[in-house]
Design a protein around this motif. Structure first.
Motif, short mmCIF file in Angstrom:
data_model
loop_
_atom_site.label_atom_id
_atom_site.label_comp_id
_atom_site.label_asym_id
_atom_site.label_seq_id
_atom_site.Cartn_x
_atom_site.Cartn_y
_atom_site.Cartn_z
N SER A 27 0.83 -1.21 0.00
CA SER A 27 0.00 0.00 0.00
C SER A 27 0.86 1.25 0.00
O SER A 27 0.34 2.36 -0.09
CB SER A 27 -0.92 0.01 1.23
OG SER A 27 -0.14 -0.01 2.42
N ASP A 28 2.17 1.08 0.11
CA ASP A 28 3.05 2.25 0.21
C ASP A 28 4.37 1.95 -0.50
O ASP A 28 5.42 1.84 0.12
CB ASP A 28 3.31 2.59 1.68
CG ASP A 28 3.70 4.05 1.86
OD1 ASP A 28 3.54 4.82 0.90
OD2 ASP A 28 4.16 4.40 2.95
N HIS A 29 4.32 1.81 -1.83
CA HIS A 29 5.50 1.41 -2.58
C HIS A 29 6.21 2.62 -3.17
O HIS A 29 5.68 3.72 -3.23
CB HIS A 29 5.10 0.44 -3.70
CG HIS A 29 3.73 0.70 -4.25
ND1 HIS A 29 2.66 -0.10 -3.98
CD2 HIS A 29 3.26 1.73 -5.00
CE1 HIS A 29 1.58 0.39 -4.56
NE2 HIS A 29 1.92 1.50 -5.19
N ASN A 30 7.45 2.38 -3.64
CA ASN A 30 8.21 3.43 -4.32
C ASN A 30 8.09 3.25 -5.82
O ASN A 30 7.49 2.28 -6.30
CB ASN A 30 9.67 3.43 -3.87
CG ASN A 30 10.36 2.11 -4.18
OD1 ASN A 30 9.86 1.30 -4.96
ND2 ASN A 30 11.49 1.87 -3.56
N GLY A 31 8.65 4.17 -6.56
CA GLY A 31 8.57 4.07 -8.02
C GLY A 31 8.92 5.38 -8.70
O GLY A 31 9.73 6.16 -8.19
N GLU A 32 8.28 5.62 -9.83
CA GLU A 32 8.57 6.80 -10.64
C GLU A 32 7.27 7.54 -10.93
O GLU A 32 6.30 6.96 -11.39
CB GLU A 32 9.24 6.38 -11.95
CG GLU A 32 9.72 7.53 -12.81
CD GLU A 32 10.47 7.04 -14.05
OE1 GLU A 32 11.30 7.79 -14.57
OE2 GLU A 32 10.20 5.89 -14.48
N ALA A 33 7.26 8.83 -10.64
CA ALA A 33 6.10 9.67 -10.90
C ALA A 33 6.33 10.47 -12.17
O ALA A 33 7.45 10.92 -12.45
CB ALA A 33 5.84 10.61 -9.73
#
Length: 226
Positions: A122-128
């Protein structure tokens, strides 16, 4: 036309603006000449030259139609599609990514998010990816990216979505974070990624339009970009 691998399209339009009639031009010129020139023959010669000039089809700036109306002509060259500021950079290989729409406005998707992994967290990282440009004629959106650590960290910033300058603030912030930025052009009708760039260039005068509607978030949290 193209610049290397970069597509460039232009529209050349002929603009016409009415500017009186031949009779009105001659009358105005005659009134002016008679004030300063007592020789009527010279006045008539000058008026004849003016009429010949107006009716000269080789003059590219004035056109006289069948009703003897005069038209000023000029050519307008316009770029079709999104602007060319990333073209000074490098083209990157395109891999179709699974992009989640995080925020929308009256032009469609405004902020996208790509998870770094398939973990059901529910709280992942990544690229916006924040939209910096949109061309309605070609339906192409242009986005710039920033790495994010967690989605939940921007829960407080989502309240600023009612500010019509919010998207402009976000894109300006992303461009200030690093020397080089990643840019994505996407076809909005089928969500296909068309091009990816990496560039040090920055756009001039690009941001939210003044009449843009507020951004609406479509998930619980915006991605964190700090």
């Amino acid at each position: 036309m193209s610049w290397g691998q970069y597509p460039i399209r232009w529209r050349l339009t002929l603009k016409r603006k009415k500017n009186g009639s031949v009779a009105e031009w001659l009358e105005s010129r005659k009134n002016l000449l008679q004030t300063h020139e007592p020789d009527s023959q010279k006045v008539n010669e000058d008026l004849l030259k003016l009429e010949q000039f107006l009716r000269d089809p080789t003059d590219g700036n004035i056109e006289v139609d069948e009703n003897d109306d005069c038209w000023n002509l000029h050519w307008l060259l316009q770029r079709i599609g999104v602007s060319g500021w990333p073209f000074a950079g490098q083209i990157l290989p395109v891999n179709q990514k699974k992009l989640e729409s995080i925020a929308t406005d009256n032009q469609g998707d405004a902020v996208l998010f790509c998870r770094s992994s398939d973990e059901q967290s529910s709280d992942h990282n990544g690229e916006a990816w924040a939209r910096i440009e949109y061309d309605a004629e070609t339906n192409i959106g242009r986005y710039i990216s920033v790495r994010v650590s967690t989605q939940s960290s921007l829960n407080s910033l989502i309240q600023k979505g009612n500010d019509p300058e919010w998207l402009k603030f976000l894109t300006n912030f992303i461009m200030s974070k690093s020397d080089e930025i990643r840019v994505m052009d996407r076809q909005e009708s089928n969500k296909e990624i068309l091009r990816l760039y990496q560039t040090k260039e920055r756009p001039a005068g690009i941001g939210i339009r003044e009449n843009s509607t507020p951004i609406t978030h479509t998930s619980c949290f915006f991605p964190h970009y700090f």
